[in-house]
Scaffold this motif. Structure first.
Motif, mmCIF file in Angstrom:
data_model
loop_
_atom_site.group_PDB
_atom_site.id
_atom_site.type_symbol
_atom_site.label_atom_id
_atom_site.label_comp_id
_atom_site.label_asym_id
_atom_site.label_seq_id
_atom_site.Cartn_x
_atom_site.Cartn_y
_atom_site.Cartn_z
ATOM 1 N N UNK A 1 0.760 -1.120 -0.070
ATOM 2 C CA UNK A 1 0.037 -0.024 -0.095
ATOM 3 C C UNK A 1 0.794 1.203 -0.267
ATOM 4 N N UNK A 2 1.762 1.393 1.039
ATOM 5 C CA UNK A 2 2.810 2.532 0.874
ATOM 6 C C UNK A 2 3.527 2.614 -0.581
ATOM 7 N N UNK A 3 3.828 1.696 -0.874
ATOM 8 C CA UNK A 3 4.764 1.370 -2.226
ATOM 9 C C UNK A 3 3.942 1.842 -3.200
ATOM 10 N N UNK A 4 2.782 1.504 -3.591
ATOM 11 C CA UNK A 4 1.749 1.867 -4.847
ATOM 12 C C UNK A 4 1.535 3.260 -4.760
ATOM 13 N N UNK A 5 1.758 3.800 -3.840
ATOM 14 C CA UNK A 5 1.807 5.675 -3.715
ATOM 15 C C UNK A 5 2.722 6.228 -4.648
ATOM 16 N N UNK A 6 3.904 5.553 -4.708
ATOM 17 C CA UNK A 6 4.919 5.937 -5.409
ATOM 18 C C UNK A 6 4.883 5.237 -6.889
ATOM 19 N N UNK A 7 4.336 4.406 -7.130
ATOM 20 C CA UNK A 7 4.406 3.602 -8.438
ATOM 21 C C UNK A 7 3.470 4.065 -9.541
ATOM 22 N N UNK A 8 3.892 4.054 -10.819
ATOM 23 C CA UNK A 8 3.123 4.295 -11.944
ATOM 24 C C UNK A 8 2.356 2.861 -12.099
ATOM 25 N N UNK A 9 3.256 2.003 -12.140
ATOM 26 C CA UNK A 9 2.536 0.435 -12.415
ATOM 27 C C UNK A 9 3.057 -0.542 -11.515
ATOM 28 N N UNK A 10 2.391 -1.738 -11.765
ATOM 29 C CA UNK A 10 3.170 -2.944 -11.004
ATOM 30 C C UNK A 10 2.987 -4.457 -11.440
ATOM 31 N N UNK A 11 3.706 -5.047 -10.872
ATOM 32 C CA UNK A 11 3.482 -6.520 -11.195
ATOM 33 C C UNK A 11 3.411 -7.394 -9.840
ATOM 34 N N UNK A 12 2.420 -8.102 -9.748
ATOM 35 C CA UNK A 12 2.363 -9.202 -8.588
ATOM 36 C C UNK A 12 2.906 -10.366 -8.914
ATOM 37 N N UNK A 13 3.828 -10.671 -8.101
ATOM 38 C CA UNK A 13 4.492 -12.098 -8.408
ATOM 39 C C UNK A 13 4.484 -13.038 -7.129
ATOM 40 N N UNK A 14 4.144 -14.157 -7.407
ATOM 41 C CA UNK A 14 3.829 -15.438 -6.630
ATOM 42 C C UNK A 14 4.337 -16.502 -7.045
ATOM 43 N N UNK A 15 5.136 -17.141 -6.331
ATOM 44 C CA UNK A 15 5.685 -18.467 -6.623
ATOM 45 C C UNK A 15 6.582 -18.472 -8.083
ATOM 46 N N UNK A 16 7.300 -17.363 -7.999
ATOM 47 C CA UNK A 16 8.189 -17.363 -9.272
ATOM 48 C C UNK A 16 7.486 -16.788 -10.407
ATOM 49 N N UNK A 17 6.179 -16.532 -10.378
ATOM 50 C CA UNK A 17 5.469 -16.181 -11.705
ATOM 51 C C UNK A 17 4.924 -14.681 -11.540
ATOM 52 N N UNK A 18 4.709 -14.409 -12.717
ATOM 53 C CA UNK A 18 3.952 -13.035 -12.707
ATOM 54 C C UNK A 18 2.401 -13.528 -12.647
ATOM 55 N N UNK A 19 1.720 -12.881 -11.749
ATOM 56 C CA UNK A 19 0.091 -13.456 -11.563
ATOM 57 C C UNK A 19 -0.837 -12.474 -11.979
ATOM 58 N N UNK A 20 -0.191 -11.250 -11.963
ATOM 59 C CA UNK A 20 -0.989 -9.975 -12.435
ATOM 60 C C UNK A 20 -0.162 -8.546 -12.524
ATOM 61 N N UNK A 21 -0.811 -7.828 -13.285
ATOM 62 C CA UNK A 21 -0.107 -6.591 -13.564
ATOM 63 C C UNK A 21 -1.255 -5.486 -13.675
ATOM 64 N N UNK A 22 -0.576 -4.253 -13.611
ATOM 65 C CA UNK A 22 -1.626 -3.161 -13.867
ATOM 66 C C UNK A 22 -1.160 -1.820 -13.403
ATOM 67 N N UNK A 23 -1.811 -0.650 -13.462
ATOM 68 C CA UNK A 23 -1.443 0.533 -12.887
ATOM 69 C C UNK A 23 -1.775 0.472 -11.595
#
Length: 230
Positions: free
Chosen positions: A194-216
């Motif tokens: 949550x605090x990190x997303x206030x700084x980011x333009x976009x992001x990737x959710x990573x779980x189990x060594x794989x990208x599971x989701x991405x978005x702004x």
């Protein structure tokens, strides 16, 4: 600016990253979100050359980084602030920061330190103090400054909020915003989404060594990240 395609990382027989692909444009701040052990640090360390990928591509501004040593990656324009700060406790704040100067001349490194002292006044106020005597937040500032000594085009921040009190999370966030204003491209990994997303333009959710989701940042904020992913 940064292009990673089908990155594979293995430790012995264990896969840490499986066909991970991400792209970052110049001037963006992109966040890697995931729990401890999800693969965030493996991805960061692959870019800086601390981990040798088993497969895939890593390119920065069209240059292949795969197989380069950390010092070669730094000269190619990559700055790195590691998880847990990892300052040299017995060395002074000033010497810790200057340790990131690589082969810069004394004159040039002094010029850059002067700029960093304006950005982070604590570097001048505590210049001669052993870094091991600083608080966690102050040590994080030292780690930032060390990573910025070479004026990198890409700054890697691995868990910058780890173990910090809320007041220091706020101050570190302000420091990141100042770095952003100067046009530096940032790839940040964090469990504290949550605090990190206030700084980011976009992001990737990573779980189990794989990208599971991405978005702004807005899209990712709307996910129940702490429940569904962390």
């Amino acid at each position: 600016m940064l292009k990673i395609k089908d990155l594979e990382v293995r430790y012995g027989g264990v896969s840490a990253l499986r066909r991970v692909s991400i792209d970052i444009e110049r001037g963006e701040t992109v966040l890697l979100i995931g729990a401890n052990g999800a693969g965030k640090s493996s991805l960061i360390k692959s870019i800086i050359g601390l981990v040798g990928p088993a497969g895939g591509q890593i390119e920065l501004q069209g240059r292949n980084l795969r197989g380069l040593r950390p010092d070669q990656c730094a000269r190619a324009g990559v700055g790195y602030s590691p998880e847990g700060r990892r300052v040299f406790a017995a060395m002074s704040v000033g010497d810790n920061v200057l340790a990131g100067a690589l082969t810069m001349s004394r004159k040039k490194s002094a010029e850059v330190y002067g700029w960093l002292g304006e950005l982070f006044p604590m570097l001048n106020e505590r210049k001669d103090q052993p870094a091991g005597q600083l608080s966690g937040g102050q040590q994080q500032i030292v780690a930032f400054a060390r990573a910025l000594m070479t004026s990198p085009s890409l700054l890697l921040l691995d868990e910058p909020f780890l173990g910090l009190a809320p007041v220091w999370i706020s101050r570190i966030s302000d420091a990141v915003r100042e770095i952003q204003r100067r046009g530096t491209t940032i790839l940040m990994s964090e469990q504290m989404a949550r605090p990190a997303l206030k700084l980011a333009h976009r992001g990737y959710v990573i779980r189990g060594g794989e990208i599971r989701h991405s978005g702004n940042a807005t899209e990712l904020s709307e996910l129940a990240l702490d429940e569904a992913y962390l």
